[in-house]
Design a protein around this motif. Sequence first.
Motif, PDB file in Angstrom:
ATOM      1  N   ARG A  16       0.835  -1.206   0.000  1.00 11.87           N
ATOM      2  CA  ARG A  16       0.000   0.000   0.000  1.00 11.87           C
ATOM      3  C   ARG A  16       0.871   1.259   0.000  1.00 11.87           C
ATOM      4  O   ARG A  16       0.555   2.244  -0.672  1.00 11.87           O
ATOM      5  CB  ARG A  16      -0.923  -0.011   1.219  1.00 11.87           C
ATOM      6  N   ALA A  17       1.962   1.220   0.750  1.00 10.76           N
ATOM      7  CA  ALA A  17       2.870   2.367   0.782  1.00 10.76           C
ATOM      8  C   ALA A  17       3.531   2.572  -0.578  1.00 10.76           C
ATOM      9  O   ALA A  17       3.723   3.709  -1.026  1.00 10.76           O
ATOM     10  CB  ALA A  17       3.922   2.170   1.872  1.00 10.76           C
ATOM     11  N   PHE A  18       3.880   1.476  -1.245  1.00 13.19           N
ATOM     12  CA  PHE A  18       4.436   1.567  -2.601  1.00 13.19           C
ATOM     13  C   PHE A  18       3.446   2.255  -3.533  1.00 13.19           C
ATOM     14  O   PHE A  18       3.822   3.132  -4.329  1.00 13.19           O
ATOM     15  CB  PHE A  18       4.772   0.164  -3.112  1.00 13.19           C
ATOM     16  N   ALA A  22       4.175   5.660  -5.595  1.00  9.98           N
ATOM     17  CA  ALA A  22       4.094   5.629  -7.053  1.00  9.98           C
ATOM     18  C   ALA A  22       3.155   6.705  -7.573  1.00  9.98           C
ATOM     19  O   ALA A  22       3.467   7.409  -8.546  1.00  9.98           O
ATOM     20  CB  ALA A  22       3.629   4.250  -7.514  1.00  9.98           C
ATOM     21  N   VAL A  23       2.001   6.867  -6.936  1.00 11.73           N
ATOM     22  CA  VAL A  23       1.033   7.873  -7.383  1.00 11.73           C
ATOM     23  C   VAL A  23       1.576   9.272  -7.169  1.00 11.73           C
ATOM     24  O   VAL A  23       1.417  10.153  -8.024  1.00 11.73           O
ATOM     25  CB  VAL A  23      -0.322   7.672  -6.664  1.00 11.73           C
ATOM     26  N   ARG A  24       2.253   9.503  -6.057  1.00 10.45           N
ATOM     27  CA  ARG A  24       2.851  10.822  -5.827  1.00 10.45           C
ATOM     28  C   ARG A  24       3.883  11.138  -6.898  1.00 10.45           C
ATOM     29  O   ARG A  24       3.941  12.268  -7.400  1.00 10.45           O
ATOM     30  CB  ARG A  24       3.497  10.879  -4.435  1.00 10.45           C
ATOM     31  N   PHE A  25       4.705  10.161  -7.253  1.00 10.75           N
ATOM     32  CA  PHE A  25       5.688  10.368  -8.313  1.00 10.75           C
ATOM     33  C   PHE A  25       5.003  10.697  -9.634  1.00 10.75           C
ATOM     34  O   PHE A  25       5.404  11.640 -10.343  1.00 10.75           O
ATOM     35  CB  PHE A  25       6.557   9.114  -8.483  1.00 10.75           C
ATOM     36  N   TYR A 192      13.652   4.563 -12.569  1.00 11.90           N
ATOM     37  CA  TYR A 192      14.575   4.227 -11.482  1.00 11.90           C
ATOM     38  C   TYR A 192      13.796   4.058 -10.178  1.00 11.90           C
ATOM     39  O   TYR A 192      12.894   4.847  -9.895  1.00 11.90           O
ATOM     40  CB  TYR A 192      15.623   5.345 -11.321  1.00 11.90           C
ATOM     41  N   PRO A 193      14.071   3.033  -9.396  1.00 12.68           N
ATOM     42  CA  PRO A 193      15.188   2.093  -9.439  1.00 12.68           C
ATOM     43  C   PRO A 193      14.874   0.769 -10.130  1.00 12.68           C
ATOM     44  O   PRO A 193      15.545  -0.234  -9.865  1.00 12.68           O
ATOM     45  CB  PRO A 193      15.458   1.849  -7.950  1.00 12.68           C
ATOM     46  N   GLY A 194      13.895   0.734 -11.001  1.00 15.72           N
ATOM     47  CA  GLY A 194      13.576  -0.487 -11.722  1.00 15.72           C
ATOM     48  C   GLY A 194      12.669  -1.404 -10.929  1.00 15.72           C
ATOM     49  O   GLY A 194      11.876  -0.965 -10.086  1.00 15.72           O
ATOM     50  N   LEU A 195      12.754  -2.694 -11.200  1.00 15.92           N
ATOM     51  CA  LEU A 195      11.932  -3.699 -10.526  1.00 15.92           C
ATOM     52  C   LEU A 195      12.654  -4.125  -9.257  1.00 15.92           C
ATOM     53  O   LEU A 195      13.702  -4.774  -9.312  1.00 15.92           O
ATOM     54  CB  LEU A 195      11.701  -4.895 -11.446  1.00 15.92           C
ATOM     55  N   VAL A 196      12.085  -3.754  -8.121  1.00 19.51           N
ATOM     56  CA  VAL A 196      12.724  -4.016  -6.834  1.00 19.51           C
ATOM     57  C   VAL A 196      11.670  -4.432  -5.823  1.00 19.51           C
ATOM     58  O   VAL A 196      10.461  -4.330  -6.059  1.00 19.51           O
ATOM     59  CB  VAL A 196      13.455  -2.752  -6.313  1.00 19.51           C
ATOM     60  N   ASN A 197      12.135  -4.904  -4.691  1.00 22.44           N
ATOM     61  CA  ASN A 197      11.229  -5.142  -3.577  1.00 22.44           C
ATOM     62  C   ASN A 197      10.460  -3.855  -3.290  1.00 22.44           C
ATOM     63  O   ASN A 197      11.045  -2.766  -3.304  1.00 22.44           O
ATOM     64  CB  ASN A 197      12.030  -5.576  -2.348  1.00 22.44           C
ATOM     65  N   ARG A 202      11.974   3.791  -4.035  1.00 21.30           N
ATOM     66  CA  ARG A 202      11.966   5.200  -3.618  1.00 21.30           C
ATOM     67  C   ARG A 202      11.325   5.393  -2.236  1.00 21.30           C
ATOM     68  O   ARG A 202      10.328   6.122  -2.091  1.00 21.30           O
ATOM     69  CB  ARG A 202      11.254   6.074  -4.654  1.00 21.30           C
ATOM     70  N   PRO A 203      11.872   4.749  -1.221  1.00 21.93           N
ATOM     71  CA  PRO A 203      11.266   4.865   0.116  1.00 21.93           C
ATOM     72  C   PRO A 203      11.294   6.306   0.610  1.00 21.93           C
ATOM     73  O   PRO A 203      12.198   7.076   0.284  1.00 21.93           O
ATOM     74  CB  PRO A 203      12.144   3.949   0.979  1.00 21.93           C
TER      75      PRO A 203
END
Length: 224
Positions: A16-18, A22-25, A192-197, A202-203
Motif C-alpha cells: 500500500r505504501a508503494f 508511485a502515485v505521488r511520483f 529508477y530504481p527499476g523492478l525491486v522489492n 523510492r522509500p
Amino acid sequence: MITNVPLVRETARANRAFLGRAVRFLAGEAGIDQFLDIGAGLPTQNNVHQVAERVNPASRVMYVDNDSMVLVHARALLATNARTGVIQGDVRNPVHIVRHPEVRGLLDLSRPVAVLLVSLMHFVRDEDNPYGLVAALMAAVPSGSYLVLSHVERQPEYEDAVAASYARASAPVVARPVEEIGRFFDGMDLVYPGLVNVRQWRPDEEVSPVDPDVPFFGAIGVKR
C-alpha cells in the motif's frame, strides 16, 4: 493467512505504501493527471484519487473492480467527486475496460494515462494469458503512459500455506519469480530504481535493516 505466513500483514502495508509513493511520483515528477486503477479493491485510507489530488487537484481517477461490493462502497465514497469514477470490470477483459463509455467520458485516452495493476496480476492464472492482458491495456494508451505493477514473489517455503489459504477464494494466487514479474514490462523503460522489492522503491525514508524484505516486487514502466 497471518498464522501461516507471518509476513502477510507487513506485506500488505508495504504494498500500500508503494502505491502511494508511485502515485505521488506520477502526479508530481511525471506530470500525469489521469489514472486507471484496475483491481482497486475496497476503499481504504489514502486512495489513489486522494493521493493524486494532494499533488495535482485536477487529477482524474477511474477505478475498476469486478467485485460488486467494492462498487457499492466506492460509489458511496466518490458520489460527490466529479473527477473520479468507478465501473465494474475485469482485467481479463481489457477491451471492455478501455472501451467503456464511463472510462472514455472521464479519461482522455489520447493523452498519457497511468495504468495501475497493483497487487492484481498474481490473481490471473497463466492460462488466462496475463502478459497478453497487460500488453492489450498498454496498447490502448499512448506513448508516455505509465504502468504501475506490483506482484507477489514466488517463495517455495510459503507456497503450500498461501495455496491453502486461497483454496476457497474467487481466484487462486499465482506467485511468480522476479524474472517472470519483469516480463510484464517488456517493451517499456523502467523508472529508477527499476523492478525491486516494494520497500526499496523510492522509500520516503531509509529502510531499516531490521525490517525484512517482503515477498512483493514492484516497478513503474513508461511506454515508449
